[in-house]
Design a protein around this motif. Structure first.
Motif, PDB file in Angstrom:
ATOM      1  N   GLY A  26    -110.875  32.615  18.186  1.00 42.28           N
ATOM      2  CA  GLY A  26    -110.200  33.855  17.829  1.00 42.28           C
ATOM      3  C   GLY A  26    -110.609  34.247  16.427  1.00 42.28           C
ATOM      4  N   ARG A  27    -109.863  35.144  15.874  1.00 41.14           N
ATOM      5  CA  ARG A  27    -110.253  35.705  14.599  1.00 41.14           C
ATOM      6  C   ARG A  27    -109.531  35.051  13.433  1.00 41.14           C
ATOM      7  NH1 ARG A  27    -109.502  42.047  15.280  1.00 41.14           N
ATOM      8  NH2 ARG A  27    -110.340  41.977  13.184  1.00 41.14           N
ATOM      9  N   SER A  28    -110.233  34.968  12.311  1.00 42.34           N
ATOM     10  CA  SER A  28    -109.613  34.636  11.027  1.00 42.34           C
ATOM     11  C   SER A  28    -108.851  33.325  11.027  1.00 42.34           C
ATOM     12  CB  SER A  28    -108.682  35.779  10.594  1.00 42.34           C
ATOM     13  OG  SER A  28    -109.377  36.988  10.545  1.00 42.34           O
ATOM     14  N   PHE A  29    -109.512  32.234  11.395  1.00 45.04           N
ATOM     15  CA  PHE A  29    -108.866  30.920  11.387  1.00 45.04           C
ATOM     16  C   PHE A  29    -108.271  30.619  10.022  1.00 45.04           C
ATOM     17  CE2 PHE A  29    -108.010  26.665  12.567  1.00 45.04           C
ATOM     18  CZ  PHE A  29    -108.406  25.838  11.521  1.00 45.04           C
ATOM     19  N   SER A  30    -108.973  30.979   8.965  1.00 46.91           N
ATOM     20  CA  SER A  30    -108.515  30.628   7.616  1.00 46.91           C
ATOM     21  C   SER A  30    -107.271  31.399   7.190  1.00 46.91           C
ATOM     22  CB  SER A  30    -109.638  30.866   6.606  1.00 46.91           C
ATOM     23  OG  SER A  30    -110.028  32.222   6.607  1.00 46.91           O
ATOM     24  N   SER A  31    -106.851  32.353   7.974  1.00 50.44           N
ATOM     25  CA  SER A  31    -105.631  33.093   7.649  1.00 50.44           C
ATOM     26  C   SER A  31    -104.386  32.428   8.218  1.00 50.44           C
ATOM     27  CB  SER A  31    -105.726  34.531   8.165  1.00 50.44           C
ATOM     28  OG  SER A  31    -105.698  34.565   9.573  1.00 50.44           O
ATOM     29  N   TYR A  32    -104.555  31.332   8.937  1.00 53.57           N
ATOM     30  CA  TYR A  32    -103.435  30.625   9.552  1.00 53.57           C
ATOM     31  C   TYR A  32    -103.153  29.307   8.845  1.00 53.57           C
ATOM     32  CZ  TYR A  32    -103.915  33.736  13.596  1.00 53.57           C
ATOM     33  OH  TYR A  32    -103.977  34.829  14.432  1.00 53.57           O
ATOM     34  N   ALA A  33    -101.892  29.050   8.590  1.00 53.41           N
ATOM     35  CA  ALA A  33    -101.474  27.695   8.250  1.00 53.41           C
ATOM     36  C   ALA A  33    -101.449  26.912   9.554  1.00 53.41           C
ATOM     37  CB  ALA A  33    -100.094  27.708   7.612  1.00 53.41           C
ATOM     38  N   MET A  34    -101.950  25.691   9.516  1.00 53.43           N
ATOM     39  CA  MET A  34    -102.061  24.893  10.734  1.00 53.43           C
ATOM     40  C   MET A  34    -101.123  23.693  10.686  1.00 53.43           C
ATOM     41  SD  MET A  34    -104.257  26.617  12.393  1.00 53.43           S
ATOM     42  CE  MET A  34    -104.573  25.499  13.751  1.00 53.43           C
ATOM     43  N   GLY A  35    -100.759  23.207  11.846  1.00 51.85           N
ATOM     44  CA  GLY A  35     -99.851  22.078  11.873  1.00 51.85           C
ATOM     45  C   GLY A  35     -99.934  21.293  13.157  1.00 51.85           C
ATOM     46  N   TRP A  36     -99.194  20.208  13.168  1.00 48.45           N
ATOM     47  CA  TRP A  36     -99.045  19.362  14.356  1.00 48.45           C
ATOM     48  C   TRP A  36     -97.554  19.098  14.572  1.00 48.45           C
ATOM     49  CZ3 TRP A  36    -103.052  17.947  17.498  1.00 48.45           C
ATOM     50  CH2 TRP A  36    -104.349  18.103  16.997  1.00 48.45           C
ATOM     51  N   PHE A  37     -97.159  19.205  15.818  1.00 49.05           N
ATOM     52  CA  PHE A  37     -95.826  18.832  16.268  1.00 49.05           C
ATOM     53  C   PHE A  37     -95.993  17.793  17.376  1.00 49.05           C
ATOM     54  CE2 PHE A  37     -92.673  21.959  14.573  1.00 49.05           C
ATOM     55  CZ  PHE A  37     -93.551  22.713  13.808  1.00 49.05           C
ATOM     56  N   TYR A  95     -98.985  18.459  19.711  1.00 45.31           N
ATOM     57  CA  TYR A  95     -99.364  19.862  19.834  1.00 45.31           C
ATOM     58  C   TYR A  95     -99.919  20.391  18.512  1.00 45.31           C
ATOM     59  CZ  TYR A  95     -96.418  19.767  24.009  1.00 45.31           C
ATOM     60  OH  TYR A  95     -95.864  19.453  25.218  1.00 45.31           O
ATOM     61  N   CYS A  96    -101.037  21.079  18.609  1.00 51.69           N
ATOM     62  CA  CYS A  96    -101.612  21.789  17.473  1.00 51.69           C
ATOM     63  C   CYS A  96    -100.959  23.168  17.386  1.00 51.69           C
ATOM     64  CB  CYS A  96    -103.117  21.909  17.682  1.00 51.69           C
ATOM     65  SG  CYS A  96    -104.005  22.845  16.423  1.00 51.69           S
ATOM     66  N   THR A  97    -100.691  23.612  16.161  1.00 53.97           N
ATOM     67  CA  THR A  97    -100.043  24.908  15.998  1.00 53.97           C
ATOM     68  C   THR A  97    -100.730  25.735  14.911  1.00 53.97           C
ATOM     69  OG1 THR A  97     -98.470  24.163  14.306  1.00 53.97           O
ATOM     70  CG2 THR A  97     -97.816  23.879  16.609  1.00 53.97           C
ATOM     71  N   ALA A  98    -100.545  27.037  15.020  1.00 53.77           N
ATOM     72  CA  ALA A  98    -101.043  27.970  14.015  1.00 53.77           C
ATOM     73  C   ALA A  98     -99.918  28.924  13.645  1.00 53.77           C
ATOM     74  CB  ALA A  98    -102.232  28.746  14.559  1.00 53.77           C
ATOM     75  N   ARG A  99     -99.767  29.147  12.355  1.00 52.91           N
ATOM     76  CA  ARG A  99     -98.720  30.054  11.875  1.00 52.91           C
ATOM     77  C   ARG A  99     -99.366  31.142  11.023  1.00 52.91           C
ATOM     78  NH1 ARG A  99     -95.707  30.153   7.272  1.00 52.91           N
ATOM     79  NH2 ARG A  99     -96.439  28.093   6.622  1.00 52.91           N
ATOM     80  N   SER A 100     -99.155  32.368  11.424  1.00 54.06           N
ATOM     81  CA  SER A 100     -99.737  33.483  10.685  1.00 54.06           C
ATOM     82  C   SER A 100     -98.957  33.753   9.408  1.00 54.06           C
ATOM     83  CB  SER A 100     -99.794  34.734  11.571  1.00 54.06           C
ATOM     84  OG  SER A 100     -98.504  35.053  12.078  1.00 54.06           O
ATOM     85  N   LEU A 101     -99.499  34.598   8.563  1.00 52.36           N
ATOM     86  CA  LEU A 101     -99.077  34.722   7.172  1.00 52.36           C
ATOM     87  C   LEU A 101     -97.583  34.943   6.987  1.00 52.36           C
ATOM     88  CD1 LEU A 101     -99.907  34.801   4.224  1.00 52.36           C
ATOM     89  CD2 LEU A 101    -100.416  37.237   4.487  1.00 52.36           C
ATOM     90  N   PHE A 102     -96.965  35.833   7.719  1.00 52.38           N
ATOM     91  CA  PHE A 102     -95.562  36.161   7.490  1.00 52.38           C
ATOM     92  C   PHE A 102     -94.639  35.564   8.555  1.00 52.38           C
ATOM     93  CE2 PHE A 102     -96.472  38.645   3.937  1.00 52.38           C
ATOM     94  CZ  PHE A 102     -97.574  39.424   4.191  1.00 52.38           C
ATOM     95  N   ALA A 103     -95.178  34.702   9.393  1.00 52.04           N
ATOM     96  CA  ALA A 103     -94.353  34.084  10.426  1.00 52.04           C
ATOM     97  C   ALA A 103     -93.554  32.920   9.850  1.00 52.04           C
ATOM     98  CB  ALA A 103     -95.224  33.601  11.575  1.00 52.04           C
TER      99      ALA A 103
END
Length: 119
Positions: A26-37, A95-103
């Motif tokens: 997808g687009r703009s991977f570096s714009s997401y904070a990433m995490g694991w749950f 689970y891998c997760t992605a959080r967008s800037l204002f989420a």
């Protein structure tokens, strides 16, 4: 949104190590904070680790501090979780997760990968 695919789960003995990887498309991977749950059988899903967009800040659950390390490669659109000194209580679907800037919470989730630690 970004699509996430985890890999690297499996069966390991207590005290062993595993490395989980998550590939994002997808687009703009570096714009997401990433995490694991993770979610163990019969338990609620819980936070494990997170890493900032640039990778210069990380956060861990108390239960994994000093044993797990989260990292990311923005050039390859991947995030990894190095898990050392594994314990049976680490057994769960991760689970891998992605959080967008204002989420306030993750807005993309992978399908999960099973980690089983035998005693």
């Amino acid at each position: 949104q970004v699509q996430l695919v985890e890999s690297g789960g499996g069966l390991v003995q207590a005290g062993g190590s595993l490395r989980l990887s998550c590939a994002a498309s997808g687009r703009s991977f570096s714009s997401y904070a990433m995490g694991w749950f993770r979610q163990a059988p019969g338990k609620q899903r819980e936070f494990v680790a997170a890493i900032s967009r640039s990778g210069d800040s990380t956060d861990y659950a108390d239960s994994v501090k000093g044993r797990f390390t989260i990292s990311r490669d923005n050039g390859k659109s991947t995030v990894s979780l190095q898990m050392n000194s594994l314990k049976p209580e680490d057994t769960a679907v991760y689970y891998c997760t992605a959080r967008s800037l204002f989420a306030r919470s993750p807005d993309s989730w992978g399908q999960g990968t099973q980690v089983t630690v035998s005693s």
